[in-house]
Design a protein around this motif. Sequence first.
Motif, mmCIF file in Angstrom:
data_model
loop_
_atom_site.group_PDB
_atom_site.id
_atom_site.type_symbol
_atom_site.label_atom_id
_atom_site.label_comp_id
_atom_site.label_asym_id
_atom_site.label_seq_id
_atom_site.Cartn_x
_atom_site.Cartn_y
_atom_site.Cartn_z
ATOM 1 N N GLU A 10 0.851 -1.191 0.000
ATOM 2 C CA GLU A 10 0.000 0.000 0.000
ATOM 3 C C GLU A 10 0.882 1.235 0.000
ATOM 4 O OE1 GLU A 10 -2.410 2.690 -0.225
ATOM 5 O OE2 GLU A 10 -3.574 0.861 0.074
ATOM 6 N N ASN A 12 -0.149 4.401 0.245
ATOM 7 C CA ASN A 12 -0.647 5.424 1.166
ATOM 8 C C ASN A 12 -0.219 5.036 2.578
ATOM 9 O OD1 ASN A 12 -2.502 6.577 3.174
ATOM 10 N ND2 ASN A 12 -3.527 7.475 1.388
ATOM 11 N N ALA A 16 -1.629 2.042 5.056
ATOM 12 C CA ALA A 16 -0.710 0.934 5.362
ATOM 13 C C ALA A 16 -0.567 0.769 6.874
ATOM 14 C CB ALA A 16 0.646 1.176 4.718
ATOM 15 N N HIS A 34 5.674 -0.265 0.411
ATOM 16 C CA HIS A 34 5.053 0.895 -0.211
ATOM 17 C C HIS A 34 5.250 0.960 -1.718
ATOM 18 C CE1 HIS A 34 4.157 1.982 3.825
ATOM 19 N NE2 HIS A 34 5.440 1.955 4.144
ATOM 20 N N ASP A 54 -2.692 -3.148 -2.851
ATOM 21 C CA ASP A 54 -3.364 -1.989 -3.425
ATOM 22 C C ASP A 54 -3.286 -2.163 -4.942
ATOM 23 O OD1 ASP A 54 -4.557 0.485 -3.769
ATOM 24 O OD2 ASP A 54 -2.740 1.626 -3.311
ATOM 25 N N LEU A 57 -0.515 1.811 -7.815
ATOM 26 C CA LEU A 57 0.761 1.987 -7.130
ATOM 27 C C LEU A 57 1.698 2.845 -7.969
ATOM 28 C CD1 LEU A 57 0.863 -1.723 -6.170
ATOM 29 C CD2 LEU A 57 0.861 0.133 -4.498
ATOM 30 N N SER A 84 -8.828 -1.150 -3.421
ATOM 31 C CA SER A 84 -8.683 0.063 -4.209
ATOM 32 C C SER A 84 -9.969 0.864 -4.186
ATOM 33 C CB SER A 84 -8.351 -0.297 -5.659
ATOM 34 O OG SER A 84 -8.169 0.869 -6.435
ATOM 35 N N LYS A 104 -12.019 0.753 -1.186
ATOM 36 C CA LYS A 104 -11.635 1.781 -0.219
ATOM 37 C C LYS A 104 -12.609 2.939 -0.357
ATOM 38 C CE LYS A 104 -6.679 1.381 -0.942
ATOM 39 N NZ LYS A 104 -5.546 2.180 -1.336
#
Length: 120
Positions: A10, A12, A16, A34, A54, A57, A84, A104
């Motif tokens: 992730e 963000n 995360a 990340h 995620d 990215l 996502s 999300k």
Amino acid sequence: MLGMKIYILEDNLAIAQLVLLLLKRRGYEAYAFHSISSLIKGLDNAAPDFFVLDIMLPDGNGVDLAKSFKGSEKFKNIPILLMSANVDGVAESQKLHKVGYIAKPFDIKDFMNSLELLSN
């Protein structure tokens, strides 16, 4: 599935950290990455029992990575939860074995239910 090792991809940082904290409080061994490149480097050490990826990215796409994992002998049986804000992930996740999708922003209860369903 307590003690299960989960790799979270992730970009963000806030999301995360939230997912990491949530999983560790529930007894999981969790690690956050990340970028795809940092996750790939982490795989040199050990494979996880579960991936949370995620989709959007900075250095690639989580769906493409999931497809790559599912085509790999080493990772094909590891469950993956894609997450996502982009709804395109739903259709893609349904095409792959043991790959789920959560939108999300997600409800923590829904996140944990998705993780547990895919783990079994």
